[in-house]
Design an enzyme around this catalytic site. Structure first.
Site, mmCIF file in Angstrom:
data_model
loop_
_atom_site.group_PDB
_atom_site.id
_atom_site.type_symbol
_atom_site.label_atom_id
_atom_site.label_comp_id
_atom_site.label_asym_id
_atom_site.label_seq_id
_atom_site.Cartn_x
_atom_site.Cartn_y
_atom_site.Cartn_z
ATOM 1 N N CYS A 1 8.509 -14.319 4.581
ATOM 2 C CA CYS A 1 9.498 -15.318 4.992
ATOM 3 C C CYS A 1 10.470 -14.706 5.994
ATOM 4 O O CYS A 1 10.842 -15.331 6.998
ATOM 5 C CB CYS A 1 10.261 -15.833 3.779
ATOM 6 S SG CYS A 1 9.218 -16.558 2.487
ATOM 7 N N CYS B 1 0.836 -1.203 0.000
ATOM 8 C CA CYS B 1 0.000 0.000 0.000
ATOM 9 C C CYS B 1 0.871 1.253 0.000
ATOM 10 O O CYS B 1 0.575 2.237 -0.692
ATOM 11 C CB CYS B 1 -0.913 0.011 1.230
ATOM 12 S SG CYS B 1 -1.959 -1.458 1.379
ATOM 13 N N CYS C 1 11.423 -12.634 0.078
ATOM 14 C CA CYS C 1 10.028 -12.584 0.532
ATOM 15 C C CYS C 1 9.933 -11.968 1.924
ATOM 16 O O CYS C 1 10.505 -12.489 2.890
ATOM 17 C CB CYS C 1 9.457 -14.001 0.530
ATOM 18 S SG CYS C 1 7.939 -14.199 1.477
#
Length: 581
Positions: A473, A81, A470
């Site tokens: 992760c 966002c 990630c």
């Protein structure tokens, strides 16, 4: 890190975001929300960077005052966002400068729980379009999360879906106005076939759409029945079995080269999904170059195999290899009957009763020194490996390689057909195992060691499949290490991790990160996917109960660290990706 081809593509499709939930500090959050609710009880419409700030008290007013309103539901802590915010504000400014009826608004879904529940918000960012004050049936935004894509998507919905072509002069001007245009010829613009065409036009905002009803236009373009025609500007002609080589600047994409000037699709029996598929496939060049601009086209066409030529565009010798690559491409494009149509160039069409077979292979050129550099690691390549060829099966991201690269058209065709016939085994990536891989609390598995550990019949093995880039992760890394410490002395339990970007497995495909799989002891090569809360205590309950949770964990608000959503599995997914796939 650029998420370009993995989840959807050369590892799977996606968009990114974060599951609904946020940080909280016990009862303090409730108190703060109550205070904020008192402050925003007015239905006044305020703006921030040109974007309407919406909440439950002014949402209805916004819908009544703006007939086209795109609303972003966001969370303040969501990094997707945060990345979208400037592009969203710039899109609002662009539309405002055009005096467009389309407006943009935003809702903090963590503070406006009632709105989030009403509109089924489960991941961030989620964008929904509200038209003509309709609150019950918003349209999910389907474009990319950048300024240009948002503006283009809204222009199509706020303005005419297709340009009305009233005579031969306006039609000719429209057809020649862009490299690619779709024109629907309908005897009744209010009929069912035309409505299907309009529906497709709303989604394919990257293509100019026109409609024609006049009898003179049917005659001018040689048509007798309702037909959708895709017009393409042909920049070169093949001759002598080879291809025209177009040399480009190392910093510029190769110019468009279509092989037909026109494709006709009789619309009888075609629904919106089928027409979209046909237009997507035939909007592609015979050989595509992988760029930021072509990314959506390449993966949006849903062609099951991608044949890739990795080259360095700064090398004239490597550019010349496109000759053979292009010569091989036509055989796998999908069969159509080609007929000459004098007056408007070459036309490819199909008999009205014929079906349109799905193209089997898309040919793509990847510049290892340009935009394509970001995807090299997914294929285990470096720029020095160019030129080389790879074929990817999109459903499972399996990669196939010639024993020795041969860039002739004939050799490429034979190789592809052998893969399609199941005669070639995929090449699986595997890193080298660290020296201490099996002495750490969390065992480090690679492709070469996976089988012996995961399917050890004396062990219960819990494995985290992850990507180094990630964020989810990274957020759960400490919990996984703590879990490893907790069970390091248990003889029958192994905690392990597997970098799925550097290693591949023949029978297991990972579609999102992190993915957690449990391999119970005993025969049968069983595998159970863990889908619950990612914290140490819940992991432990799962392990102690033999690979299942004894009961549902209590419902607690999620934080970004505990989000059960996943990120796109590779740098090959979309450039802006939501974490839920």
């Amino acid at each position: 890190l650029l998420r370009l081809l993995l989840a959807l593509a050369w590892l799977g499709t996606a968009l990114g975001g974060t599951a609904l939930g946020g940080e909280e500090e016990g009862g303090e959050v409730v108190a703060e929300e109550e205070e904020e609710e008192d402050e925003v009880a007015s239905d006044d419409l305020e703006e921030e960077d040109g974007v309407l700030v919406l909440h439950e008290h002014n949402f209805a007013r916004a819908l009544s005052e703006h007939r086209v309103l795109l609303v972003e539901f966001y969370a303040p802590w969501c990094h997707h966002c945060q990345r979208l915010a400037p592009a969203f504000a710039q899109a609002a400014a662009t539309l405002r400068n055009e005096s467009s009826p389309a407006w943009l608004g935003k809702v903090d879904a963590t503070a406006q729980a009632a709105l989030a529940k009403e509109f089924g918000i489960t991941s961030f960012p989620t964008l929904k379009l509200f038209q003509d004050g309709n609150r019950t049936h918003p349209i999910a935004y389907s474009g990319r999360l950048d300024t240009e894509s948002i503006v283009r998507w809204l222009r199509r919905r706020a303005g005419p879906r297709a340009t009305l072509l009233q005579d031969t002069a306006t039609a000719a001007t429209f057809v020649s106005s862009q490299d690619l245009v779709a024109v629907g010829f309908f005897k009744d613009l209010g009929g069912e076939a035309a409505q299907v065409f309009y529906e497709v036009a709303m989604e394919m905002v990257d293509v100019a759409f026109g409609v024609a009803e006049a009898a003179e236009l049917f005659q001018e373009y040689g048509l007798s029945a309702d037909t959708v025609v895709l017009f393409k500007k042909v920049r070169g002609r093949r001759g002598g079995g080879g291809a025209i080589l177009v040399l480009a600047s190392p910093h510029q994409p190769l110019p468009l080269q279509f092989d037909e000037g026109r494709m006709d699709f009789p619309v009888e029996g075609l629904d919106a999904a089928e027409l979209t598929r046909l237009l997507r496939i035939h909007s592609l060049e015979l050989v595509m170059e992988f760029t930021n601009e072509t990314f959506d086209q390449i993966f949006g066409a849903k062609i099951p195999h991608h044949m890739l030529l990795f080259l360095n565009k700064s090398s004239a010798a490597q550019l010349a290899l496109q000759d053979g690559f292009r010569a091989a491409a036509d055989a796998f494009r999908g069969e159509v009957r080609r007929i000459p149509w004098w007056g408007h160039g070459v036309v490819a069409t199909a008999h009205p009763s014929a079906t349109f077979p799905l193209a089997q292979v898309l040919f793509v050129v990847v510049d290892v020194a340009g935009f394509g550099a970001a995807v090299l690691s997914f294929f285990g390549l470096t720029p020095a490996d160019a030129p080389t060829l790879r074929l990817v099966k999109m459903e499972n991201n399996r990669k196939y390689q010639m024993d020795q690269d041969d860039f002739s058209g004939a050799a490429i065709r034979v190789f592809i057909q052998a893969v399609l016939d199941g005669k070639v085994k995929p090449r699986l990536l595997s890193a080298e195992p660290p020296e201490d891989w099996d002495t750490r609390p969390v065992k480090v598995l690679v492709g070469k060691t996976f089988e012996q550990v995961a399917f050890d019949e004396t062990k219960n093995v819990f494995i985290k499949f992850y990507a180094p880039w990630c964020s989810h992760c990274q957020a759960m890394a400490a919990a996984w290490e703590e879990l490893g410490e907790r069970y390091k002395d248990h003889e029958d339990i192994v905690i392990a991790e597997f970098d799925a970007t550097a290693n591949e497995l023949e029978n297991i495909t990972i579609h999102g990160f992190p993915t957690l799989h449990y391999f119970p002891a005993g025969p049968g090569r069983k595998m159970v996917e863990y889908k619950s809360v990612r914290d140490v205590e819940t992991f432990s309950k799962f392990l102690e109960n033999g690979g299942m949770l004894p009961e549902e964990p209590p419902a607690v608000p999620e934080t970004p660290e505990n989000s059960t959503s996943r990120e796109d599995p590779s740098p090959l997914g979309t450039a802006e990706s939501r974490d839920e796939l």
